[in-house]
Design a protein around this motif. Structure first.
Motif, PDB file in Angstrom:
ATOM      1  N   ARG A 106       0.818  -1.211   0.000  1.00  0.00           N
ATOM      2  CA  ARG A 106       0.000   0.000   0.000  1.00  0.00           C
ATOM      3  C   ARG A 106       0.855   1.266   0.000  1.00  0.00           C
ATOM      4  NH1 ARG A 106      -5.598   1.500   1.830  1.00  0.00           N
ATOM      5  NH2 ARG A 106      -5.969  -0.712   2.126  1.00  0.00           N
ATOM      6  N   GLU A 107       1.943   1.265   0.732  1.00  0.00           N
ATOM      7  CA  GLU A 107       2.767   2.475   0.826  1.00  0.00           C
ATOM      8  C   GLU A 107       3.401   2.858  -0.513  1.00  0.00           C
ATOM      9  OE1 GLU A 107       5.219  -0.924   2.674  1.00  0.00           O
ATOM     10  OE2 GLU A 107       3.197  -0.146   2.933  1.00  0.00           O
ATOM     11  N   ASP A 108       3.395   1.939  -1.480  1.00  0.00           N
ATOM     12  CA  ASP A 108       3.924   2.254  -2.807  1.00  0.00           C
ATOM     13  C   ASP A 108       2.869   2.854  -3.737  1.00  0.00           C
ATOM     14  OD1 ASP A 108       6.428   1.331  -2.068  1.00  0.00           O
ATOM     15  OD2 ASP A 108       6.038  -0.701  -2.778  1.00  0.00           O
ATOM     16  N   LEU A 109       1.617   2.849  -3.291  1.00  0.00           N
ATOM     17  CA  LEU A 109       0.533   3.435  -4.087  1.00  0.00           C
ATOM     18  C   LEU A 109       0.242   4.848  -3.601  1.00  0.00           C
ATOM     19  CD1 LEU A 109      -2.094   0.568  -4.269  1.00  0.00           C
ATOM     20  CD2 LEU A 109      -0.612   1.364  -6.090  1.00  0.00           C
ATOM     21  N   PHE A 110      -0.301   5.662  -4.470  1.00  0.00           N
ATOM     22  CA  PHE A 110      -0.672   7.020  -4.090  1.00  0.00           C
ATOM     23  C   PHE A 110      -2.131   7.263  -4.451  1.00  0.00           C
ATOM     24  CE2 PHE A 110      -1.243  11.517  -5.144  1.00  0.00           C
ATOM     25  CZ  PHE A 110      -0.913  12.071  -3.924  1.00  0.00           C
ATOM     26  N   GLY A 111      -2.925   7.637  -3.448  1.00  0.00           N
ATOM     27  CA  GLY A 111      -4.304   8.032  -3.696  1.00  0.00           C
ATOM     28  C   GLY A 111      -5.231   6.920  -4.127  1.00  0.00           C
ATOM     29  N   GLY A 114     -10.147  -0.743 -17.153  1.00  0.00           N
ATOM     30  CA  GLY A 114      -9.797   0.657 -17.366  1.00  0.00           C
ATOM     31  C   GLY A 114      -8.717   0.756 -18.424  1.00  0.00           C
ATOM     32  N   ILE A 115      -8.348   1.966 -18.738  1.00  0.00           N
ATOM     33  CA  ILE A 115      -7.320   2.170 -19.755  1.00  0.00           C
ATOM     34  C   ILE A 115      -5.971   1.676 -19.233  1.00  0.00           C
ATOM     35  CG2 ILE A 115      -8.532   4.094 -20.831  1.00  0.00           C
ATOM     36  CD1 ILE A 115      -6.604   5.988 -19.384  1.00  0.00           C
ATOM     37  N   ARG A 116      -5.044   1.519 -20.147  1.00  0.00           N
ATOM     38  CA  ARG A 116      -3.714   1.009 -19.798  1.00  0.00           C
ATOM     39  C   ARG A 116      -2.964   1.951 -18.862  1.00  0.00           C
ATOM     40  NH1 ARG A 116       0.153   0.360 -24.049  1.00  0.00           N
ATOM     41  NH2 ARG A 116       1.073  -1.206 -22.705  1.00  0.00           N
ATOM     42  N   ARG A 117      -2.129   1.318 -17.999  1.00  0.00           N
ATOM     43  CA  ARG A 117      -1.131   2.026 -17.192  1.00  0.00           C
ATOM     44  C   ARG A 117      -1.715   2.972 -16.142  1.00  0.00           C
ATOM     45  NH1 ARG A 117       3.058  -0.667 -17.828  1.00  0.00           N
ATOM     46  NH2 ARG A 117       4.237   0.966 -16.857  1.00  0.00           N
ATOM     47  N   VAL A 118      -2.881   2.627 -15.591  1.00  0.00           N
ATOM     48  CA  VAL A 118      -3.450   3.481 -14.544  1.00  0.00           C
ATOM     49  C   VAL A 118      -3.337   2.863 -13.154  1.00  0.00           C
ATOM     50  CG1 VAL A 118      -5.031   4.704 -16.088  1.00  0.00           C
ATOM     51  CG2 VAL A 118      -5.804   2.627 -14.913  1.00  0.00           C
ATOM     52  N   GLY A 119      -2.828   1.622 -13.064  1.00  0.00           N
ATOM     53  CA  GLY A 119      -2.600   0.999 -11.767  1.00  0.00           C
ATOM     54  C   GLY A 119      -3.567  -0.093 -11.378  1.00  0.00           C
ATOM     55  N   LYS A 120      -4.291  -0.660 -12.332  1.00  0.00           N
ATOM     56  CA  LYS A 120      -5.262  -1.713 -12.015  1.00  0.00           C
ATOM     57  C   LYS A 120      -4.587  -2.912 -11.341  1.00  0.00           C
ATOM     58  CE  LYS A 120      -6.443  -2.047 -16.300  1.00  0.00           C
ATOM     59  NZ  LYS A 120      -5.651  -0.978 -16.914  1.00  0.00           N
ATOM     60  N   THR A 121      -3.490  -3.360 -11.900  1.00  0.00           N
ATOM     61  CA  THR A 121      -2.776  -4.511 -11.346  1.00  0.00           C
ATOM     62  C   THR A 121      -2.224  -4.202  -9.962  1.00  0.00           C
ATOM     63  OG1 THR A 121      -2.200  -5.288 -13.558  1.00  0.00           O
ATOM     64  CG2 THR A 121      -0.873  -6.132 -11.735  1.00  0.00           C
TER      65      THR A 121
END
Length: 108
Positions: A11-16, A39-46
């Motif tokens: 979690r600490e590696d994610l923002f917002g 969602g669109i590519r490269r938005v952080g789904k994974t």
């Protein structure tokens, strides 16, 4: 690391993305059977999914479909699942006597 293209698992590696992670963790713990994240590519789904799976403290099997390497056959998918389950079984046998919980397993 401040900027890394690889999916995150902490979690600490994610923002917002706390709301999304919490919603997925709650969904997983509710014993629901199907979850679609799109969602669109490269938005952080994974990254959001991997963080949620780690925080849900349940064993899971995460398979990156990119590992199919243009071999989209049942046989290749079954091979990836088998490899992961073998890896998980080895980890479980090694870590269980040490008192490490199954929720600490990660998949890649």
């Amino acid at each position: 690391m401040l900027f890394d293209l690889e999916p995150k698992s902490k979690r600490e590696d994610l923002f917002g993305r706390d709301n999304e992670v919490n919603a997925i963790v709650n969904f997983i713990r509710s014993k629901s059977r199907f979850l679609a994240i799109y969602g669109i590519r490269r938005v952080g789904k994974t990254s959001v999914l991997r963080v949620a799976l780690n925080e849900a403290s349940i064993p899971y099997c995460y398979i990156d479909a990119r590992m199919l390497e243009n071999d989209f056959t049942k046989r290749r998918l079954y091979q990836l699942i088998s490899n992961y389950l073998t890896e998980l079984s080895i980890k479980w046998r090694l870590e269980k006597p040490l008192g490490i919980s199954q929720g600490q397993f990660g998949g890649a």
